[in-house]
Write an enzyme that holds these catalytic residues in place. Structure first.
Site, mmCIF file in Angstrom:
data_model
loop_
_atom_site.group_PDB
_atom_site.id
_atom_site.type_symbol
_atom_site.label_atom_id
_atom_site.label_comp_id
_atom_site.label_asym_id
_atom_site.label_seq_id
_atom_site.Cartn_x
_atom_site.Cartn_y
_atom_site.Cartn_z
ATOM 1 N N ASN A 11 0.743 -1.220 0.133
ATOM 2 C CA ASN A 11 -0.145 -0.059 -0.028
ATOM 3 C C ASN A 11 0.906 1.246 -0.064
ATOM 4 O O ASN A 11 0.577 2.262 -0.625
ATOM 5 C CB ASN A 11 -1.190 -0.044 1.151
ATOM 6 C CG ASN A 11 -0.373 -0.160 2.614
ATOM 7 O OD1 ASN A 11 0.693 -0.581 2.693
ATOM 8 N ND2 ASN A 11 -0.903 0.131 3.644
ATOM 9 N N GLU A 29 4.349 -4.336 12.225
ATOM 10 C CA GLU A 29 3.265 -3.356 12.040
ATOM 11 C C GLU A 29 2.360 -4.074 11.288
ATOM 12 O O GLU A 29 2.440 -4.105 10.082
ATOM 13 C CB GLU A 29 3.673 -2.201 11.120
ATOM 14 C CG GLU A 29 2.860 -1.069 11.602
ATOM 15 C CD GLU A 29 1.777 -0.953 10.375
ATOM 16 O OE1 GLU A 29 0.589 -1.289 10.724
ATOM 17 O OE2 GLU A 29 2.088 -0.705 9.198
ATOM 18 N N GLU A 72 7.918 2.399 15.020
ATOM 19 C CA GLU A 72 8.698 2.925 13.848
ATOM 20 C C GLU A 72 8.376 4.425 13.715
ATOM 21 O O GLU A 72 7.525 4.884 14.558
ATOM 22 C CB GLU A 72 8.209 2.176 12.482
ATOM 23 C CG GLU A 72 8.572 0.835 12.233
ATOM 24 C CD GLU A 72 8.181 0.174 11.025
ATOM 25 O OE1 GLU A 72 9.059 -0.323 10.460
ATOM 26 O OE2 GLU A 72 6.856 0.203 10.647
ATOM 27 N N CYS A 116 -3.691 0.599 6.816
ATOM 28 C CA CYS A 116 -3.924 -0.233 7.914
ATOM 29 C C CYS A 116 -4.387 0.566 9.191
ATOM 30 O O CYS A 116 -5.098 -0.060 10.037
ATOM 31 C CB CYS A 116 -2.409 -0.674 8.412
ATOM 32 S SG CYS A 116 -1.392 0.469 8.654
ATOM 33 N N GLU A 172 -10.799 -6.724 8.652
ATOM 34 C CA GLU A 172 -10.239 -5.495 7.886
ATOM 35 C C GLU A 172 -10.611 -5.778 6.323
ATOM 36 O O GLU A 172 -10.080 -6.787 5.695
ATOM 37 C CB GLU A 172 -8.615 -5.581 8.327
ATOM 38 C CG GLU A 172 -7.822 -4.598 7.814
ATOM 39 C CD GLU A 172 -6.562 -4.478 8.003
ATOM 40 O OE1 GLU A 172 -5.945 -3.534 8.041
ATOM 41 O OE2 GLU A 172 -5.837 -5.518 7.930
ATOM 42 N N LYS A 202 12.750 -6.688 1.209
ATOM 43 C CA LYS A 202 11.668 -7.422 0.384
ATOM 44 C C LYS A 202 10.605 -6.709 0.245
ATOM 45 O O LYS A 202 9.773 -7.034 0.974
ATOM 46 C CB LYS A 202 11.506 -8.949 0.951
ATOM 47 C CG LYS A 202 11.030 -10.030 -0.269
ATOM 48 C CD LYS A 202 10.232 -11.133 0.461
ATOM 49 C CE LYS A 202 9.045 -10.709 1.116
ATOM 50 N NZ LYS A 202 8.009 -10.447 -0.139
ATOM 51 N N SER A 255 0.107 -8.464 7.045
ATOM 52 C CA SER A 255 -1.159 -8.968 7.732
ATOM 53 C C SER A 255 -0.638 -9.627 9.110
ATOM 54 O O SER A 255 0.303 -10.151 9.343
ATOM 55 C CB SER A 255 -1.919 -10.159 6.746
ATOM 56 O OG SER A 255 -0.830 -11.125 6.515
ATOM 57 N N VAL A 256 -1.788 -9.895 9.823
ATOM 58 C CA VAL A 256 -1.489 -10.840 11.182
ATOM 59 C C VAL A 256 -1.013 -12.169 10.661
ATOM 60 O O VAL A 256 0.071 -12.290 11.524
ATOM 61 C CB VAL A 256 -2.765 -10.420 12.279
ATOM 62 C CG1 VAL A 256 -2.556 -11.545 13.318
ATOM 63 C CG2 VAL A 256 -3.209 -9.193 12.466
ATOM 64 N N PRO A 257 -1.580 -12.839 10.126
ATOM 65 C CA PRO A 257 -1.127 -14.305 10.013
ATOM 66 C C PRO A 257 -0.073 -14.403 9.389
ATOM 67 O O PRO A 257 0.851 -15.200 10.012
ATOM 68 C CB PRO A 257 -2.265 -14.802 8.769
ATOM 69 C CG PRO A 257 -3.461 -14.055 8.919
ATOM 70 C CD PRO A 257 -2.871 -12.564 9.238
ATOM 71 N N THR A 258 0.564 -13.367 8.436
ATOM 72 C CA THR A 258 1.870 -13.637 7.851
ATOM 73 C C THR A 258 2.930 -13.046 9.092
ATOM 74 O O THR A 258 3.856 -13.652 9.158
ATOM 75 C CB THR A 258 2.170 -12.591 6.687
ATOM 76 O OG1 THR A 258 1.327 -13.062 5.937
ATOM 77 C CG2 THR A 258 3.642 -12.884 6.143
#
Length: 504
Positions: free
Chosen positions: A174, A271, A478, A305, A401, A197, A250-253
């Site tokens: 984003n 984040e 951050e 986010c 989300e 990355k 994302s939260v899962p990643t």
């Protein structure tokens, strides 16, 4: 060993001549050791799409184990040089990078628009903010210091703030350029190297950043770009020479990144997602509250986010608020993101465009794919700004989300009630309050479980301000001075000037 190309990814002339639907990018997209690295194996190449047109913009070849190892070792060699420079010497190079970004801001913004889909107005502001971020951390580079502690007798101690080594940044699609700078600037200021990355959907402007850092004079390899998806990210997180991981996504990643990093006891900054509440009390200035809700839901097509997507409006002013916010949402110009008049561009991908919207809510406007009149944009991923009414706290559109231009509006009656409902989420990235009662404003934000709270505005950010979440929205911060603590470590040195006292 990958062959390195020293030519730029895109020449200024090519960028200046490009418009929506015309840019074609050829050649390797990974960058280390001061040049773009030719892939060792191209059989797993993946298409990268231009959101505004749906056409293929370029092909991305994910890096494998050998390439990851080359990039990390290149970064480590550069780190050994960079970390021995004084803070002022590092600041000088970083300020040159910021100057180059300002000089090339129109080019960078244009490529960002083509690759990401956001409006040129927003992209230009993002690039200017990125230059400011580097300038801010360049200013901190020369101030990094420890402290002296006097001990009893003839002993004293001091602390040293030292770099971590090779830091890994994993970015989101984003804000491709912004996030790459937000992670690399504090890392470099503290004397680290960075492997970055980017998202495989937005690989381009990070390569331009690597070229700018190199041109500014950092040691070759100090900022490297490794392209790829989840498998490449896992290889990087596992690499024994990577000292720290900073992830946005994302939260899962984020959980997977944390799990992998834990095996090497590597510090992480995460984040992650958000489903932030925006609370509008009946005594608020309605015009400002409506503007805040629009800014908190439709910037970057709603793909932000920290957006305030759960808009709680006190029941007494609900009709007036809905009337005004719907009227304003309908006037938002959706279309070619390269046009100055456009205020909302294209979503990142077709699957993202087709995400489910809760059928139980009432759609007051938008929520449908939007087809611009320009025939070149017929295949683009456009959506009209959506406002939902009749929402409940247990609906999918309120709990999860969506990451798109969808505003869910919910009524409330009392302050105590809305605080409880606002906090009833696994997320805690941001929150906002609109009210003329300043005591209430501070009382409410004190009780909101969120890392950033806004009073009578929303999404007003700056590099000086720490950014990060509570609960499942992340770990660490951050931006701001505190970011230095997440890219450095303290060493304590104890000195004896006299004889050693011993029990033996």
């Amino acid at each position: 060993m990958a062959q390195l190309l020293r030519t730029p990814l895109l020449s200024p002339a090519v960028i200046q001549g490009a418009s929506t639907g015309t840019l074609e990018v050829k050649g390797p997209l990974s960058f280390w050791g001061g040049g773009r690295a030719n892939p060792l194996d191209t059989k797993h190449a993946e298409p990268v799409y231009e959101p505004a047109t749906g056409r293929v913009l370029c092909e991305l070849v994910p890096c494998g184990p050998e390439e990851v190892d080359q990039a990390v070792k290149s970064a480590h060699a550069a780190y050994l040089k960079w970390s021995k420079m004084s803070g002022m010497e590092r600041a000088h190079v970083m300020l040159e990078a910021a100057r180059l970004i300002r000089e090339r801001k129109d080019e960078i913004a244009k490529v960002e628009v083509i690759n990401n889909g956001k409006s040129i107005i927003e992209a230009t502001g993002n690039v200017q903010g990125a230059a400011q971020c580097i300038e801010y951390f360049a200013g901190l580079a020369g101030t990094l210091a420890g402290q002296h502690i006097q001990l009893s007798g003839n002993a004293f101690a001091y602390t040293r703030r030292e770099p971590l080594g090779v830091c890994l940044g994993i970015g989101a699609w984003n804000f491709p350029f912004t996030i790459a700078v937000m992670k690399s600037a504090p890392a470099l200021a503290c004397g680290n190297a960075m492997i970055y990355k980017p998202s495989p959907m937005t690989p381009l402007t990070t390569v331009m950043l690597a070229e700018i850092y190199t041109q500014a004079g950092v040691p070759e390899g100090l900022f490297n770009v490794v392209q790829g998806g989840a498998e490449t990210g896992s290889l990087l997180c596992h690499h024994p020479m990577v000292a720290k991981v900073s992830f946005t996504g994302s939260v899962p990643t984020g959980k997977k990144v944390m799990e992998i990093s834990a095996k090497g006891v590597k510090p992480v900054t995460l984040e992650l997602g958000g489903k932030s509440p925006l609370i509008i009390f009946k005594d608020s200035e309605l015009e400002n509250a409506v503007k805040g809700a629009l800014m908190g839901n439709f910037l970057t097509q709603g793909e932000v986010c920290c957006n305030g997507t759960r808009v709680f409006v006190q029941r007494e002013i609900m009709p007036q608020f809905l009337e005004e916010v719907v009227k304003r949402a309908k006037t938002i110009t959706v279309g070619d993101p390269m046009q100055i008049a456009t205020r909302m561009g294209a979503l990142i991908s077709r699957p993202h465009l087709e995400r489910f919207i809760e059928t139980g809510a009432r759609v007051l406007c938008g929520g449908e794919p939007f087809v611009p009149n320009d025939p070149n944009l017929k295949g683009g991923y456009f959506m009209s700004p959506c406002v939902l009414d009749n929402c409940r706290d247990d609906m999918t559109c309120v709990k999860e989300e969506i990451f798109g231009p969808v505003m869910s509006v919910l009524p409330f009656d009392t302050e105590e009630e809305v605080i409880e409902r606002a906090n009833n989420t696994t997320f805690g990235l941001a929150a906002g309050v609109f009210t003329r009662d300043i005591a209430r404003a501070h009382r409410v934000v004190e009780n909101l479980q969120a890392g950033t709270c806004f009073i009578n505005n929303y999404n007003k950010t700056s590099v000086e301000l720490p950014f990060g979440g509570y609960k499942m929205s992340g770990i660490g911060r951050e931006n701001g001075q505190v970011a230095v603590e997440y890219y450095s470590q303290l060493k304590t040195v104890v000195v004896e000037k006299g004889d050693v006292e011993s029990l033996f």
